[in-house]
Design a protein around this motif. Structure first.
Motif, short mmCIF file in Angstrom:
data_model
loop_
_atom_site.label_atom_id
_atom_site.label_comp_id
_atom_site.label_asym_id
_atom_site.label_seq_id
_atom_site.Cartn_x
_atom_site.Cartn_y
_atom_site.Cartn_z
N THR A 1 0.82 -1.23 0.00
CA THR A 1 0.00 0.00 0.00
C THR A 1 0.85 1.27 0.00
O THR A 1 0.30 2.37 0.06
N GLU B 1 -5.56 17.06 -4.08
CA GLU B 1 -5.86 18.00 -3.01
C GLU B 1 -7.15 18.71 -3.36
O GLU B 1 -7.45 18.92 -4.54
N GLY C 1 -7.25 15.80 1.18
CA GLY C 1 -6.21 15.20 0.34
C GLY C 1 -6.39 13.69 0.29
O GLY C 1 -6.56 13.06 1.34
N MET C 2 -6.39 13.15 -0.91
CA MET C 2 -6.61 11.69 -1.04
C MET C 2 -5.58 11.09 -2.00
O MET C 2 -4.97 11.80 -2.81
N GLY C 3 -5.41 9.76 -1.89
CA GLY C 3 -4.46 9.05 -2.76
C GLY C 3 -5.23 8.30 -3.84
O GLY C 3 -5.87 7.29 -3.54
C1 FA5 Z 1 -1.56 14.18 3.62
O1 FA5 Z 1 -0.62 14.07 2.85
C2 FA5 Z 1 -2.32 15.48 3.79
N1 FA5 Z 1 -1.67 16.49 2.98
C3 FA5 Z 1 -3.78 15.28 3.39
C4 FA5 Z 1 -4.66 16.43 3.79
C5 FA5 Z 1 -4.89 17.46 2.89
C6 FA5 Z 1 -5.21 16.47 5.05
C7 FA5 Z 1 -5.69 18.54 3.25
C8 FA5 Z 1 -6.01 17.53 5.42
C9 FA5 Z 1 -6.25 18.56 4.52
P1 FA5 Z 1 -1.54 11.67 4.26
O2 FA5 Z 1 -0.10 11.57 4.58
O3 FA5 Z 1 -2.47 10.85 5.12
O4 FA5 Z 1 -2.04 13.16 4.32
O5 FA5 Z 1 -1.75 11.26 2.74
C10 FA5 Z 1 -2.99 11.41 2.10
C11 FA5 Z 1 -3.27 10.21 1.20
O6 FA5 Z 1 -2.18 10.02 0.30
C12 FA5 Z 1 -3.39 8.90 1.99
O7 FA5 Z 1 -4.70 8.71 2.46
C13 FA5 Z 1 -3.02 7.89 0.91
O8 FA5 Z 1 -4.16 7.59 0.13
C14 FA5 Z 1 -2.03 8.64 0.06
N2 FA5 Z 1 -0.66 8.22 0.41
C15 FA5 Z 1 0.12 8.66 1.42
N3 FA5 Z 1 1.31 8.03 1.42
C16 FA5 Z 1 1.30 7.17 0.38
C17 FA5 Z 1 2.25 6.22 -0.16
N4 FA5 Z 1 3.46 6.08 0.35
N5 FA5 Z 1 1.88 5.51 -1.23
C18 FA5 Z 1 0.65 5.66 -1.79
N6 FA5 Z 1 -0.29 6.54 -1.34
C19 FA5 Z 1 0.03 7.27 -0.26
#
Ligand code: FA5
Length: 350
Positions: A214, A223, A320-322
């Motif tokens: 994952t 974003e 923010g989503m992946g």
């Molecule tokens: C963030 O990066 C925040 N910037 C998100 C956010 C934006 C929060 C605005 C609030 C307001 P996080 O580290 O949880 O959060 O990453 C967000 C998404 O990016 C995760 O839910 C996941 O889907 C994706 N992601 C993070 N790291 C990885 C990874 N190494 N590989 C694949 N997808 C990833």
């Protein structure tokens, strides 16, 4: 050309015909043509030598070499036709080209699964009035952290395993990095324009990760940012609820739980009820009935102040989503590393 030279013409001719029978492709044919009939080809060499023979032998030798040449040229033409009939063109029973038969399917490319899901997600937000904006992948510490209420030496920096660049400023600091998330675009966009703001930002991010099923070290994020007068948490919930239903199905339920990100207050993570088991619990949702899909929250007043917006007038939400993780859920992909391994067996399924 002596008696043995005439025999050599025969020899070359036989060798050439044998080699021609082994050709399989246009490239083979061209290599064969150069080897025997090209400017420095075997037969061409023998033809040139005819001029230096005693006059009484020239005629017979010339005839032998020329006849070998025309044999080889017609054999080449026949081979071209035979290969075309077998490999490239459809032929009827008698070997004639039948133009009414369907052609050979040409291999065509398709869109990468990340592109497909990014487009689908952006379209969903587009239909709710969000614009799509892109930003730099090489970023300053200033935007990736400082402007997001994450000062130097703040423990929250540990949440993002950062790939720093070698560039050093005058103070000996290394303020450039590969962006760890798309959130730096929040500040960049707000610096550029006055409210109202409604944008989604798709783009690549990089983290110093140990990869697993994952986690990739480079992946996409999308974003979202909405800032205006009177935006509340209800707007955040309503927008993300609508997004979940557009992308995952109309019957979807959503769940918000408290989470911490320094640039939002309050912060949440959002989950959807598992579409595979409808909430009963299964392998996809880890038996919980819920699948976490993004981080979100109300934009922190310090972030608004940092870009010159008055937090007493304006409020907003961000998320923010992946997209790879969302595509994994949607298409049942069990390993994120498949996305960028360039394996056509995987890619051609989309
Ligand atoms: C963030 O990066 C925040 N910037 C998100 C956010 C934006 C929060 C605005 C609030 C307001 P996080 O580290 O949880 O959060 O990453 C967000 C998404 O990016 C995760 O839910 C996941 O889907 C994706 N992601 C993070 N790291 C990885 C990874 N190494 N590989 C694949 N997808 C990833």
């Amino acid at each position: 050309m002596s008696e043995s030279a005439t025999a050599r013409v025969e020899h070359v001719r036989d060798d050439a015909l044998a080699a021609l029978a082994r050709t399989e492709s246009t490239e083979d044919l061209e290599a064969w043509r150069i080897a025997f009939l090209g400017r420095r080809g075997h037969l061409t060499g023998l033809l040139r030598a005819v001029g230096s023979l005693p006059p009484d032998q020239r005629r017979a030798a010339g005839e032998a070499a020329n006849s070998a040449k025309s044999d080889l040229e017609s054999a080449l033409a026949e081979r071209v036709d035979a290969l075309a009939a077998g490999e490239g063109l459809n032929t009827g029973q008698d070997g004639a080209i039948d133009v009414t038969l369907p052609g050979w399917p040409a291999p065509v490319g398709g869109l990468h699964p990340t592109t497909l899901i990014v487009r689908e997600i952006c379209d969903a937000f587009n239909s709710m009035g969000f614009q799509v904006v892109e930003g730099p992948e090489v970023e300053w510490d200033h935007y990736n952290f400082e402007m997001l209420n994450i000062p130097k030496d703040h423990p929250a920096r540990d949440m993002w395993n950062t790939l720093w660049l070698d560039y050093e400023d005058e103070a000996g600091e290394t303020p450039m990095l590969l962006r760890t998330h798309t959130s730096p675009m929040q500040a960049r966009i707000m610096e550029e324009q006055e409210p109202p703001v409604r944008v989604v930002v798709p783009g690549k991010c990089y983290r110093y990760e140990a990869t697993d099923a994952t986690h990739e070290w480079h992946f996409f994020q999308i974003e979202g940012l909405a800032v205006d007068r009177g935006i509340t948490f209800a707007d955040l919930k309503g927008t993300l609820y609508e997004f979940a239903r557009l992308v995952f199905g109309q019957e979807r339920r959503v769940r918000f739980r408290c989470d911490y990100f320094p640039f939002v207050e309050p912060g949440v993570d959002m989950s959807i009820d598992c579409f595979a088991c409808a909430g009963d619990g299964c392998r996809i949702c880890g038996e919980t009935g819920w699948i976490e899909i993004m981080g979100a929250g109300m934009v922190h007043p310090k972030v608004l102040e940092g870009v010159g917006y008055d937090p007493n007038i304006y409020t907003g939400f961000a998320f923010g989503m992946g997209p790879e993780r969302i595509a994994m859920l949607k298409y049942g992909i069990d390993d994120i590393r498949l996305f960028y391994a360039n394996d056509l067996r995987f890619l051609s399924q989309f």
